[in-house]
Write an enzyme that holds these catalytic residues in place. Sequence first.
Site, short mmCIF file in Angstrom:
data_model
loop_
_atom_site.label_atom_id
_atom_site.label_comp_id
_atom_site.label_asym_id
_atom_site.label_seq_id
_atom_site.Cartn_x
_atom_site.Cartn_y
_atom_site.Cartn_z
N ASP A 64 5.51 -12.92 -5.33
CA ASP A 64 6.83 -12.55 -5.87
C ASP A 64 7.64 -11.88 -4.76
O ASP A 64 8.15 -10.77 -4.90
CB ASP A 64 6.65 -11.58 -7.06
CG ASP A 64 7.95 -11.32 -7.80
OD1 ASP A 64 8.93 -12.07 -7.58
OD2 ASP A 64 8.01 -10.36 -8.60
N GLU B 190 -1.31 4.52 -3.54
CA GLU B 190 -0.86 5.35 -2.42
C GLU B 190 0.68 5.39 -2.38
O GLU B 190 1.33 4.34 -2.54
CB GLU B 190 -1.39 4.69 -1.15
CG GLU B 190 -0.89 5.23 0.15
CD GLU B 190 -1.30 4.35 1.34
OE1 GLU B 190 -1.30 4.86 2.46
OE2 GLU B 190 -1.61 3.15 1.15
N HIS B 191 1.23 6.57 -2.18
CA HIS B 191 2.69 6.67 -1.99
C HIS B 191 3.01 6.33 -0.54
O HIS B 191 2.36 6.82 0.39
CB HIS B 191 3.18 8.10 -2.30
CG HIS B 191 4.59 8.33 -1.85
ND1 HIS B 191 5.67 8.26 -2.69
CD2 HIS B 191 5.10 8.62 -0.61
CE1 HIS B 191 6.78 8.49 -2.01
NE2 HIS B 191 6.46 8.70 -0.74
N LEU B 192 4.02 5.51 -0.33
CA LEU B 192 4.47 5.21 1.03
C LEU B 192 5.94 5.59 1.15
O LEU B 192 6.73 5.32 0.24
CB LEU B 192 4.31 3.72 1.34
CG LEU B 192 2.87 3.17 1.38
CD1 LEU B 192 2.89 1.65 1.55
CD2 LEU B 192 2.07 3.82 2.51
N1 LIG Z 1 3.73 2.82 -3.18
C1 LIG Z 1 4.99 3.24 -3.30
N2 LIG Z 1 5.38 4.40 -2.71
C2 LIG Z 1 6.65 4.84 -2.84
N3 LIG Z 1 7.61 4.20 -3.53
C3 LIG Z 1 7.28 3.04 -4.13
C4 LIG Z 1 5.96 2.50 -4.06
N4 LIG Z 1 5.93 1.34 -4.75
C5 LIG Z 1 7.17 1.16 -5.24
N5 LIG Z 1 7.98 2.17 -4.88
C6 LIG Z 1 9.41 2.33 -5.23
O1 LIG Z 1 9.63 1.93 -6.57
C7 LIG Z 1 10.52 0.81 -6.66
C8 LIG Z 1 10.07 -0.14 -7.75
O2 LIG Z 1 8.75 -0.56 -7.49
P1 LIG Z 1 8.20 -1.95 -8.00
O3 LIG Z 1 8.98 -3.07 -7.40
O4 LIG Z 1 6.74 -1.98 -7.77
O5 LIG Z 1 8.53 -1.83 -9.56
P2 LIG Z 1 8.62 -2.91 -10.72
O6 LIG Z 1 9.31 -2.28 -11.87
O7 LIG Z 1 7.30 -3.51 -10.95
O8 LIG Z 1 9.46 -4.01 -10.02
P3 LIG Z 1 10.63 -5.04 -10.10
O9 LIG Z 1 11.90 -4.29 -10.05
O10 LIG Z 1 10.39 -5.84 -8.83
O11 LIG Z 1 10.44 -5.85 -11.29
C9 LIG Z 1 10.50 0.20 -5.26
O12 LIG Z 1 11.68 -0.47 -4.96
C10 LIG Z 1 10.28 1.41 -4.37
O13 LIG Z 1 11.49 2.07 -4.15
#
Ligand SMILES: Nc1ncnc2c1ncn2[C@@H]1O[C@H](COP(=O)(O)OP(=O)(O)OP(=O)(O)O)[C@@H](O)[C@H]1O
Length: 309
Positions: free
Chosen positions: A217, A89-91
Amino acid sequence: MEAKLKKELGTSMLKSTGHSGGGYICEGQSYDTDTGKVFVKINHKNEAKLMFDGEMASLEAILMTEVVKVPKPVKVIELDTGGCVFVMEHLDMRGLSKYSKHLGEQLAELHLYNKRQLEKLKKEQQTVGKGAGQSEAPGVEKFGFSVTTCCGYLPQVNEWQDDWVTFFSQQRLQHQINMVEKSYGDREVRELWAKLQLKIPQYFTDVDIVPALLHGDLWGGNVAECAEGPVIFDPSSFYGHSEYELGIAGIFGGFNKTFYSAYHEKIPQAPGFAKRSQLYQLFHYLNHWNHFGGGYRGSSVRIMKDLLK
Ligand SMILES: Nc1ncnc2c1ncn2[C@@H]1O[C@H](COP(=O)(O)OP(=O)(O)OP(=O)(O)O)[C@@H](O)[C@H]1O
């Protein structure tokens, strides 16, 4: 990738919204679909499926508790070109500010959830006519998780274990030390660890540890808020000691006094909290060393020496 996404999601519309949100590990992109807006994380590494399956199971477990908002997971899809995507889901999120207190309360509720389930179960078993196996409140009595979860992209050893001290020493610290040893063969770390592992049980005298569902985390980059309250995302869950959760926040910050007061109102600091907190931070320093290289060696060694004083 988009053709595959359309097919797997059963949507005729798949339109990029222009919102992208990559982290250190994955690229991210939002799309409008027939059934609403989704956020898609993309990773081309071989371990991507393991990582995303773990994230999906973590989100499902947290979602089930209904105490703190997380993005609803949709599907992990393997790409024909290698790598994997994770659809959720996008938030619409912004930085945590207005809802710090709520996050503190809700995180404590998350950590207390399993304890309450176990208490309910015990009560039911004591009630005449209701034996084991009839409960609507399953509780988890061990430390670990049903699947592998990755903190960063490195897999965690989540095999179930009765004893937290053994779980944390062996499946968390020893596992990271083994990786350091393999990559760097660091003699000082080997010697410090030989002494520290003998001392670990001393940090846990007189604490009663009930398995708590953890985000796993919870650094400042994995919390946010939307219009109606706080959100946590990108979890690498397992059942562990609630205090473990606060370790990484202590390293990178991003949480204010209001958050901590609200949390400790529900889960007060137990004696010996500060030393255990250093021990939990050691895991994250080692994990960062194993991800990003020797820049984290100094902090890992410093904290091991501090713990041995
Ligand atoms: N469900 C979501 N809806 C909208 N934006 C999101 C969502 N999940 C993540 N994001 C955006 O994407 C960015 C990166 O997400 P996430 O932390 O899951 O990525 P990652 O590459 O696994 O992480 P990390 O940088 O912690 O290693 C978040 O900071 C947020 O801005």
